[in-house]
Design an enzyme around this catalytic site. Structure first.
Site, PDB file in Angstrom:
ATOM      1  N   CYS A  94      45.720 122.827  79.779  1.00 28.73           N
ATOM      2  CA  CYS A  94      45.023 121.856  80.622  1.00 28.73           C
ATOM      3  C   CYS A  94      43.969 122.569  81.471  1.00 28.73           C
ATOM      4  CB  CYS A  94      46.021 121.037  81.445  1.00 28.73           C
ATOM      5  SG  CYS A  94      45.274 119.521  82.138  1.00 28.73           S
ATOM      6  N   HIS A 113      48.823 118.812  76.905  1.00 31.49           N
ATOM      7  CA  HIS A 113      50.048 119.457  77.380  1.00 31.49           C
ATOM      8  C   HIS A 113      51.058 119.557  76.238  1.00 31.49           C
ATOM      9  CE1 HIS A 113      49.298 119.512  81.772  1.00 31.49           C
ATOM     10  NE2 HIS A 113      48.530 118.465  81.504  1.00 31.49           N
ATOM     11  N   GLU A 120      53.822 121.049  76.287  1.00 30.62           N
ATOM     12  CA  GLU A 120      55.169 120.958  76.857  1.00 30.62           C
ATOM     13  C   GLU A 120      55.594 119.516  77.095  1.00 30.62           C
ATOM     14  OE1 GLU A 120      52.632 120.951  80.593  1.00 30.62           O
ATOM     15  OE2 GLU A 120      52.484 121.609  78.505  1.00 30.62           O
TER      16      GLU A 120
END
Length: 211
Positions: A82, A192, A194
């Protein structure tokens, strides 16, 4: 052999979710701003949320820009996520404020031109042939984005001595922007991983295998 990843703590980013995601794919994660640990770990993950200017101030406060430069000079893997990707470029312009980035890549981070901002939610990317980052992932996989700024215009300068970065693009409405970059030891994503479910886990697993 378990790979050790230093998760750079410089006051920006959801460290806990990134830590859990990396541990889920088998990495040993150390959340730290210690220069020695960050320099010597197998991999360095640079998170980032919020304003470009604030992230750069935080990064410089822990000498993160030097840590990144030192690792890359030695060919040691770094990944940005990001705003952690955005700060790798030359500069960012937000609310009329121009801020110098790490300068690992030429290019400018600027406000997207889409009608609806921020670009928040799931989106596909234009997977590139030969990508290590997206190995084992189909072209219709979706990844989680949340951002208002990005790199919209990036002209790659090529020569006979260097291999240009492999750039993956995405489109929000009709606005095209850089979604991910693979450049030797330096990888980065605007989205992202994750927070991107199984596809994001596979991408992080690919990075762990890369380091």
């Amino acid at each position: 052999m378990t790979k050790t990843v230093a998760l750079l703590d410089y006051g920006s980013g959801n460290l806990r979710s990134a830590q859990r995601a990396l541990e889920h794919v088998g990495a040993e994660v150390i959340v730290t701003s210690d220069p020695d640990i960050c320099t010597n770990a197998d991999g360095l993950l640079v998170p980032g949320v919020g304003a470009f200017d604030a992230c750069m101030k935080g990064l410089r406060g822990v000498f993160g820009h030097r840590i990144i430069g030192t690792r890359l000079a030695g060919g040691r893997p770094v990944m940005g996520i990001c705003v952690g990707m955005q700060i790798l470029f030359d500069e960012g312009i937000e609310h009329g404020i121009q801020t110098r980035g790490c300068g690992e890549w030429s290019g400018r981070v600027e406000r997207l031109q889409a009608r609806i901002l921020p670009h928040m939610g799931w989106n596909t990317v234009e997977k590139q042939p030969g990508s290590e980052m997206f190995a084992g992932l189909s072209e219709d996989e979706r990844y989680y984005f949340v951002h208002t700024y990005g790199v919209r215009d990036w002209t790659l300068v090529t020569d006979d001595l260097t291999t240009p970065p492999l750039v993956t693009w995405a489109v929000h409405e009709n606005d095209r922007f850089v979604a991910a970059v693979e450049n030797g030891a330096l990888w980065a994503t605007q989205f992202h991983p994750e927070k991107s479910g199984d596809a994001g886990a596979q991408l992080l697993r690919n990075w762990i295998n890369h380091i």
